[in-house]
Design a protein around this motif. Structure first.
Motif: not given
Length: 643
Positions: A338-339, A363, A365, A379, A381-382, A385, A397, A399, A427, A429
């Motif tokens: 995770s983050g 990840d 998040q 959300q 951590d964009l 990343a 990346i 998602a 990514l 979550d």
């Protein structure tokens, strides 16, 4: 279109399909198009298990569904306190749905803390089932009730069903050789039985589950079954529940195929296994346990028969270091976190960029910063990343948008990593990871071919005619360098984080070479082949576009549907690829007068869009650890249209 949320009583009036003629004394059965149920109790009351079992039976019945587990971060918060409340919300319907629902039609509250923590979300007229045994003076004082809410009139606007769940469970289990405390633990099964009767859920799956779960403790299995059946029988016989409800299967919603209920983390796990098989590579996971990513490690550790190797490292850095070593050795390598773990892994991600090896960094998040909100979603951590490494270290990346979509996102991340020889950040979550929905199991011939060709021998001829292997000689189409398995004769080459000479891979401090390598690595990422962005604009006349990414897909789509039903013209687009962006993104953005970007952060995608395309994108943001509600988004988007 998702219909207006109303209480079961209101929905019953709207959705009754004729009067069903029943024998005298038999209870009415009313049909609903959908229901939102929330189970809530102490973190030791088994609410997640109860919700999961109700969900499994609902999935087997054929309803469309979406879930929202919500639990405290503490392993065991103080009993009966607000921080210790755990809940599980399930939205199921006879039609296509997209979210776990804005507000529950039914709240099952196992104690005063559960009632107080959740009552604000419950609309007037909804059903509330309370375990009266837990409403003691001490328990109520612990959460700030000066008087019993069951007696002071504060719940008069609801359909309250007081049920002594604990007492009835203990009574149902009196013939078992269990202490009172042991018997009380089965009260969640009593509640599950009652709700299963109330909404005509199948029971066979739960009975099989309990016998399997407690196979080594048959007495406990039978006790739980007895409590479950007692709850069902109570619903059948009590006069307090005069009506039961039916929600028909969503037979017209799903394409033909075999379906199962799946969570985001489970879908990711299956996607990784499938990708390794399609690539004909062993799967290696180097990981360190962290909420909410740990379930991927747990799941993959069960699949050694598919060539999966899992390594639980001593820390985040060791986990990704081992994964990168496995990538060097020819495996489809993965690390999950995770983050906070991404921060620790950043140097090794940069090393993977320099080495140009395929590596999946997943990840899941959660709320931050630092330890933040471990069990809540976000959300945020964009930008980490995108930029969270020293130097120019570009990383693709990807998602996913729904729990089931995590399978396809894992396959896509693997495709990019293997094709372009690069680390890829995926990514997800907490909302997607723990939530679930129906998933159509794909046929094998629907999966992409991910097989790669390892370097086999020399690939470059020197001026003197000598044939050598150059580890940084690139594919002209993808700019990917060859993948050379260590130990292959003739393919010896340097490895490490110091800048390499273009082609030969020797250590180089030449300024011009460094400039060239930096630009080449960036060009490789910029050149990744990703599909064009699809725009949902039925009338082709909307002036407002709502752009999203990741788990906001469900709430955004539900909100857009509501607005269109009300006659509004609005377009929607959702990004799977965040680096590189789809090539048509700029032209899409500039077709609309207004662009609104809802995010569970303070505007990170909006920042990127504004900087890259000079578009005046408007942010709509939320960072409270919970997903957007559809009605909330619909209101905000309506204001944007009118503004």
């Amino acid at each position: 279109m998702t219909s207006k949320v109303s209480s079961p009583a209101e929905q019953a009036d709207e959705a009754v399909v004729g009067e069903q003629r029943r024998p005298p004394g038999a209870k009415d059965v009313r049909r609903l198009d959908r229901v939102i149920i929330r189970f809530a109790g102490d973190s030791g009351d088994g609410m997640q298990l109860t919700g999961d079992r109700f969900t499994s039976e609902t999935a087997s019945f054929g309803n469309d569904l979406s879930t929202l587990p919500n639990f405290p971060a503490e392993i065991r918060a103080p009993a009966g306190t607000l921080p210790g409340v755990s809940s599980f919300q399930l939205h199921f319907a006879d039609h296509d749905i997209l979210t776990p629902g804005d507000a529950p039609n039914v709240l099952v509250a196992m104690n005063p803390a559960a009632l107080k923590a959740n009552i604000a979300d419950v609309p007037r007229g909804a059903e509330i089932i309370v375990n009266t045994d837990e409403f003691t003076k001490r328990a109520m004082q612990k959460v700030g009730y000066a008087a019993s809410p069951l007696e002071d009139g504060s719940l008069d606007g609801y359909n309250v069903h007081p049920v002594p769940l604990t007492t009835m469970t203990v009574e149902a289990l009196k013939d078992f050789e269990l202490s009172r405390k042991e018997a009380e633990r089965s009260k969640n099964m009593f509640a599950l039985g009652l709700l299963s009767w109330m909404y005509h859920r199948p029971t066979e799956g739960t009975e099989k589950f309990l016998r399997t779960k407690f196979a080594k403790k048959p007495e406990i299995a039978e006790a739980n079954l007895a409590a479950f059946r007692a709850g069902w029988n109570f619903g059948e016989t009590t006069e307090d529940f005069a009506v039961s409800y039916e929600v028909a299967p969503a037979s017209k919603t799903f394409p033909t195929g075999t379906y199962r209920n799946i969570s985001g983390n489970l879908a990711l796990s299956y996607g990784l296994v499938a990708a390794s098989r399609q690539a004909d590579l062993p799967l290696y996971l180097g990981s360190y346990p962290i909420t909410p990513a740990s379930d991927i490690l747990h799941e993959l550790s069960k699949h050694k028969n598919f060539g999966v190797r899992t390594f639980q490292a001593e820390d985040e850095i060791a986990g990704i270091g081992a994964a990168l070593g496995a990538a060097f050795g020819g495996s489809l390598a993965v690390t999950t976190t995770s983050g906070p773990g991404v921060a620790l892994k950043s140097e090794t991600i940069g090393l993977a960029v320099s080495l140009e090896l395929p590596l999946l960094v997943i990840d899941i998040q959660r709320g931050g910063p630092s330890t933040g909100l471990p069990t809540k979603t976000e959300q945020a951590d964009l930008l980490q990343a995108m930029y969270g490494r020293n130097g120019e270290a570009p990383v693709p990346i990807v998602a996913p948008r729904t729990p089931a979509d995590c399978f396809d996102a894992a396959m896509e991340a693997a495709r990019i990593a293997l094709t372009y020889r690069t680390p890829v950040l995926l990514l997800s979550d907490g909302y997607l990871a723990n939530g679930s929905e129906p998933w159509r199991i794909p046929e094998l011939d629907e999966l992409p071919d991910l097989r790669v060709q390892f370097a086999q021998g020399p690939n470059h001829t020197l001026d003197d005619g000598t044939e050598v292997f150059w580890p940084y000689k690139r594919d002209p189409g993808t700019l990917a360098r060859p993948w050379a398995i260590p130990g292959t004769p003739g393919l010896e080459h340097r490895i490490g984080g110091i800048e390499k000479q273009d082609g030969s891979g020797n250590i180089s401090y030449d300024p011009a070479n460094h400039d060239f390598m930096v630009r080449t690595r960036q060009a490789k990422i910029d050149g990744i082949d990703v599909p064009d962005l699809e725009v949902d604009d039925p009338t082709d006349s909307a002036r407002t576009l709502v752009l999203g990414w990741g788990s906001t897909y469900g709430p955004i789509t539900a909100a857009v549907r509501r607005l269109r039903t009300a006659g509004e013209r609005i377009a929607q687009a959702h990004l799977r690829h965040l680096n590189p962006f789809p090539r048509n993104l700029e032209s899409v953005l500039k077709r609309y007068d207004k662009v609104v970007i809802p995010e569970m952060n303070l505007g990170q995608l909006a920042t990127l869009v504004r900087a890259r395309y000079l578009v005046d994108a408007h942010s709509y943001n939320q960072v409270n650890g919970m997903p957007f509600k559809a009605e909330q988004l619909a209101t905000a988007l309506k204001e944007a249209i009118d503004g």
